[in-house]
Design an enzyme around this catalytic site. Structure first.
Site, PDB file in Angstrom:
ATOM      1  N   HIS A  28      80.327 -20.162 -33.905  1.00 29.95           N
ATOM      2  CA  HIS A  28      79.001 -20.331 -34.496  1.00 29.95           C
ATOM      3  C   HIS A  28      78.844 -19.550 -35.809  1.00 29.95           C
ATOM      4  CE1 HIS A  28      78.188 -21.621 -30.355  1.00 29.95           C
ATOM      5  NE2 HIS A  28      77.108 -22.216 -30.797  1.00 29.95           N
ATOM      6  N   GLU A  80      80.880 -35.648 -34.020  1.00 23.72           N
ATOM      7  CA  GLU A  80      80.849 -35.320 -35.441  1.00 23.72           C
ATOM      8  C   GLU A  80      81.684 -36.285 -36.272  1.00 23.72           C
ATOM      9  OE1 GLU A  80      81.492 -33.233 -32.968  1.00 23.72           O
ATOM     10  OE2 GLU A  80      79.679 -32.012 -32.930  1.00 23.72           O
TER      11      GLU A  80
HETATM   12  C1  LIG Z   1      82.035 -30.083 -31.126  1.00 20.66           C
HETATM   13  C2  LIG Z   1      80.712 -29.502 -30.837  1.00 20.66           C
HETATM   14  N1  LIG Z   1      79.619 -30.033 -31.409  1.00 20.66           N
HETATM   15  C3  LIG Z   1      78.402 -29.494 -31.203  1.00 20.66           C
HETATM   16  C4  LIG Z   1      78.253 -28.408 -30.395  1.00 20.66           C
HETATM   17  C5  LIG Z   1      76.883 -27.762 -30.201  1.00 20.66           C
HETATM   18  N2  LIG Z   1      76.412 -27.974 -28.828  1.00 20.66           N
HETATM   19  C6  LIG Z   1      76.604 -27.032 -27.880  1.00 20.66           C
HETATM   20  S1  LIG Z   1      76.125 -27.555 -26.394  1.00 20.66           S
HETATM   21  C7  LIG Z   1      75.597 -29.039 -26.992  1.00 20.66           C
HETATM   22  C8  LIG Z   1      75.046 -30.053 -26.054  1.00 20.66           C
HETATM   23  C9  LIG Z   1      76.032 -30.432 -25.010  1.00 20.66           C
HETATM   24  O1  LIG Z   1      75.450 -31.272 -24.082  1.00 20.66           O
HETATM   25  P1  LIG Z   1      76.192 -31.698 -22.744  1.00 20.66           P
HETATM   26  O2  LIG Z   1      77.594 -32.090 -23.020  1.00 20.66           O
HETATM   27  O3  LIG Z   1      75.340 -32.690 -22.077  1.00 20.66           O
HETATM   28  O4  LIG Z   1      76.268 -30.356 -21.894  1.00 20.66           O
HETATM   29  P2  LIG Z   1      75.063 -29.436 -21.364  1.00 20.66           P
HETATM   30  O5  LIG Z   1      74.817 -28.414 -22.417  1.00 20.66           O
HETATM   31  O6  LIG Z   1      73.900 -30.299 -21.103  1.00 20.66           O
HETATM   32  O7  LIG Z   1      75.590 -28.787 -20.140  1.00 20.66           O
HETATM   33  C10 LIG Z   1      75.811 -29.100 -28.360  1.00 20.66           C
HETATM   34  C11 LIG Z   1      75.445 -30.234 -29.206  1.00 20.66           C
HETATM   35  C12 LIG Z   1      79.417 -27.896 -29.801  1.00 20.66           C
HETATM   36  N3  LIG Z   1      79.362 -26.838 -28.978  1.00 20.66           N
HETATM   37  N4  LIG Z   1      80.625 -28.452 -30.033  1.00 20.66           N
END
Ligand SMILES: Cc1ncc(C[n+]2csc(CCOP(=O)(O)OP(=O)(O)O)c2C)c(N)n1
Ligand SMILES: [Mg+2]
Lengths: 423, 345
Positions: free
Chosen positions: B137, B68
């Site tokens: 959220h 972000e």
């Molecule tokens: C700081 C932040 N930005 C955005 C999100 C929203 N979000 C939740 S999970 C996710 C994807 C995460 O991907 P990854 O790190 O590859 O983990 P995975 O879910 O694939 O296990 C996002 C964008 C968040 N939880 N925290």
């Protein structure tokens, strides 16, 4: 690689290895630009393996893998191992325990997936397909060690020993964390991505200052490696020489965004060298390889008080959460291909070939998994009604005067509601 | 919501109004670019950017790495170099890694450079609760931004405003933090997007957001003013309806823009009714509701027949889904508060 029943070798200086000349970096440092202490530890470690620091810190030429997609043990020369990247296969009882974890983990994922579809859970980020990583993370640690999991790591947390009913509290929507992190040395599962890696480094740093023998496992996903906190955590860990194993489950996607849009690095494990730590890449759907690499990483972190980065390549078989529609960003063909590499089936084949898994054992293991699944269902049916007044209880050690007032207001509303609602 | 919109035959969702506002702006101005997490292929986790990449190409609407601070910080550079970035924060609480870029640069750049570098950036943030979301959220984080000089803060409460105000935000020469009440995303109203487009592009709409005159009376009344914005406006309207049955005539003011703040509209309604209740989801301490209350006291003291009261969330971290109903201001809590006002002299 031969199977061994002894712990993996420590990279302590071995006699006769001093003659390997391994410069750190290209030139002698300018005055005032000496490399950190860390560099000398890396130097020592690499010397002990008879390789250069770069060879030690960079991941092996190919990801570490012991089982082929069918679950057959592959020849030692094709496992990706080599000097400084040696990964003995764990002992039989550990392998069997891991299989037990895999069966239970799959059952947990599928049970919760069903519960969320029935609308009985608020949310469930499933790790179906990633169970080898999940189980390895828990089994790689000692009881004195800490784990810092994410929202995706339910199976790790349960495998580590946290009561499944306590884990489900957050997914059921009762409270944010249902277990006491201190009871299990498992932090509250983290949703703000990557922030927990810094907490992990802090725990390890405190352990070092307090003279404790604690390794910290800091878990995150592939997408999370893009956050600034990832950089800060790895850098702090390396500079302060603290025993943190950064464990990245690279499941190919961050919600809809594929790894190719996330990073242009040769691999996520390659990022380690930039911080002055060793990185390794492992087949995350190979339970044997995950266990071997994680156990060695934890061992090295403990012995040398250095951080390491382990990237496990795996695949999220289900959507990001129940709220996600994965058909919008990947084809079912891709998902089908990963079904072939299912960690559970591979491990079953391997153990059966090895003569470790007979019908009775298999039955005992599935019965145990069934028990956990039943307890998860039970958790949903007993559904304790949370006390709304608890809302004011844990904001401060002692509630403020304002919170007392607000608590009284809500208590009054609740009483009136019970007596027949708003006039 | 108003009599004119109720007669329209077409219904439009809040989400598609936002989506169309962006695509219209992109169509009209090639310097408008949209980026953020999952906004491309997926069309955003709420599908607000659905179809933009397909229609305008990957150079105009694209996924970024998951960072972000990176999203906000590169928007600064893009804006310095002639673009108009519209960036998406996936959820309210996930914008926090970008706060340094927003507070230290986006808000201050014009001031630091004596107006030589303006940053026409829109930061879209889905916010608020009431949707059963888990922790991080559901935050109502508007006060942090409203407290930061240099940022405009808009929050639409109707489908028409979703369209008109987002267009306005994209055209603003100042950075705008655009708060989208996520509980309204799926709401539909009788609105016709082509009429809204014509209204906005005519440049003469009475609903434009300017330096002043931004708030709108969404229900007329004589006894008390309920002042609200974003997700709470619909709750305020329901409470106004309910209290009418008890013979109390409540006027409802939708602020629409928190910064700039419409003091004149606030003053007019409170002077008219003599009583005021401020309703907002965010925790009340040091909040936008506090600011509104203070301004009423400063400007309307002599017209007041009762202390100004607030109905806000409690001063607690946003609760888990099963407890959120106890936290959020609801109709009953507004009615209780209306009862508490001083009604006799
Ligand atoms: C700081 C932040 N930005 C955005 C999100 C929203 N979000 C939740 S999970 C996710 C994807 C995460 O991907 P990854 O790190 O590859 O983990 P995975 O879910 O694939 O296990 C996002 C964008 C968040 N939880 N925290
Ligand atoms: Mg991922």
């Amino acid at each position: 690689m031969t199977e061994s029943t002894t712990p993996p070798p420590s990279p302590e200086i071995q006699a006769g290895s001093e003659d390997v000349t391994v410069p750190m970096g290209a030139s002698t440092p300018e005055p005032g630009h000496q490399k950190a202490e860390q560099a000398s530890r890396i130097l020592e470690a690499s010397r002990s393996f008879g390789i250069t620091p770069e060879q030690y810190m960079l991941p092996a030429q190919q990801q570490i893998r012991m089982l082929d997609p069918e679950g057959n043990l592959i020849s030692e020369s094709e496992q990706g191992t080599g000097p400084g990247h040696e990964y003995p296969i764990p002992e039989d009882d550990v392998l069997l325990k891991a299989y037990e974890g895999l069966v239970a983990g799959r059952r947990i994922n599928d049970q919760n997936y069903a519960l969320v579809r029935q609308g009985r859970l608020a949310v469930y980020p499933s790790s179906h397909g990633q169970e080898a990583c999940q189980v390895g993370a828990a089994l790689g640690l000692g009881t004195q060690d800490w784990m810092f999991p994410t929202y995706r790591d339910t199976v790790s947390v349960i495998t580590r020993g946290v009561d499944p009913l306590e884990v489900m509290v957050s997914f059921r929507g009762d409270w944010h964390c249902g277990y006491n992190p201190h009871d299990y040395k498992v932090s509250a599962m983290s949703t703000p991505l990557t922030t927990q890696l810094l907490h992990a480094v802090g725990v390890a740093h405190a352990a070092k200052l307090r003279g404790e023998d604690t390794v910290v496992l800091a878990m995150c996903g592939d997408g999370a490696t893009s956050e600034g906190d990832f950089h800060e955590a790895l850098n702090f860990a390396a500079v302060f020489e603290v025993p943190v194993v950064f464990f990245v489950q690279n499941n190919g996607y961050a919600i809809s965004v594929p790894l190719s849009s996330q990073s242009a690095a040769p691999s996520l494990a390659h990022k380690a060298i930039g911080y002055g730590m060793a990185g390794e890449q492992v087949d995350g759907n190979d339970m044997v390889a995950v266990l071997a690499t994680l156990r060695r990483a934890v061992h090295l972190a403990r012995e040398n008080s250095t951080p390491l980065l382990l990237e496990a390549t795996t695949y999220r078989m289900q959507a990001h959460t129940n709220a996600d529609d994965d058909t919008r960003y990947r084809d079912s063909e891709e998902v089908e291909q990963w079904k072939r590499k299912d960690p559970l089936k591979r491990m079953r084949t391997f153990l059966t070939n090895k003569g470790l898994l007979d019908e009775a054992t298999e039955e005992r293991i599935s019965a145990k998994a069934e028990e956990i699944a039943a307890s998860l269902r039970q958790a949903m049916t007993t559904e304790p009604k949370g006390d709304p007044l608890e809302l004011f209880e844990h904001v401060y050690a002692e509630p403020t005067a304002q919170l007392h007032e607000q608590r009284d207001q809500l208590a009054d509303e609740l009483t009136r509601a019970e007596e027949g609602g708003h006039a | 919501m108003s009599a004119t919109t109720a007669t329209k035959s077409t219904t439009t969702s809040f989400a598609s109004a936002l989506n169309t506002a962006m695509s219209d702006a992109m169509e009209n101005d090639p310097s408008v670019v949209v980026f953020g997490e999952d906004v491309g292929t997926l069309g955003g986790v709420f599908r607000i950017t659905d179809g933009l990449t397909k229609r305008f190409g990957e150079n105009r609407c694209f996924d970024t790495p998951l960072a972000e601070s990176g999203i906000a910080g590169t928007a600064v550079g893009m804006a310095i170099n002639g673009m108009r970035p519209v960036i998406e924060m996936q959820f309210d609480a996930f914008a926090y890694p970008s706060l340094e870029q927003i507070f230290s640069h986006i808000a201050k750049m014009a001031n630091r450079t004596r107006g030589n570098v303006r940053l026409p950036i829109v930061i879209r943030i889905p916010y608020g609760g009431g949707v059963g979301g888990v922790e991080h959220h559901c935050d109502s984080s508007e006060a942090y931004y409203a407290h930061t000089p240099g940022l405009k803060v808009f929050t639409p409460a109707t489908v028409a405003d979703a369209y008109l105000m987002l267009r306005e935000a994209i055209d603003s020469e100042d950075p705008v933090v655009f708060f989208e009440p996520k509980k309204l995303y799926w709401s539909k109203e009788a609105e016709d997007l082509s009429e809204l487009r014509a209204e906005y592009e005519s440049g003469t709409s009475s609903r434009r957001i300017g330096a002043e005159a931004n708030a709108q009376i969404v229900r007329e009344g004589t006894d008390v003013s309920i002042i609200s914005y974003g997700p709470s406006v619909s709750t305020a309207l329901k409470a106004a309806e309910a209290t009418a049955e008890d013979g109390i005539s409540a006027e409802v003011l939708d602020l629409r823009s928190i910064v700039p703040f419409d003091d004149a509209a606030l003053q007019a309604t409170v002077e008219k009714t003599g009583r005021a209740v401020v309703v907002a989801e965010a925790q009340g301490f040091a909040s936008v509701a506090s600011e509104i209350t203070a301004r009423i006291q400063e400007r309307c003291f002599h017209s007041l027949s009762s202390p100004v009261l607030r109905v806000t969330g409690f001063d607690i971290p946003y609760p888990a889904p099963k407890l959120e109903e106890h936290h959020l201001p609801d109709v009953d809590r507004i009615l209780d508060t209306l009862d508490e006002l001083q009604w006799e002299d």
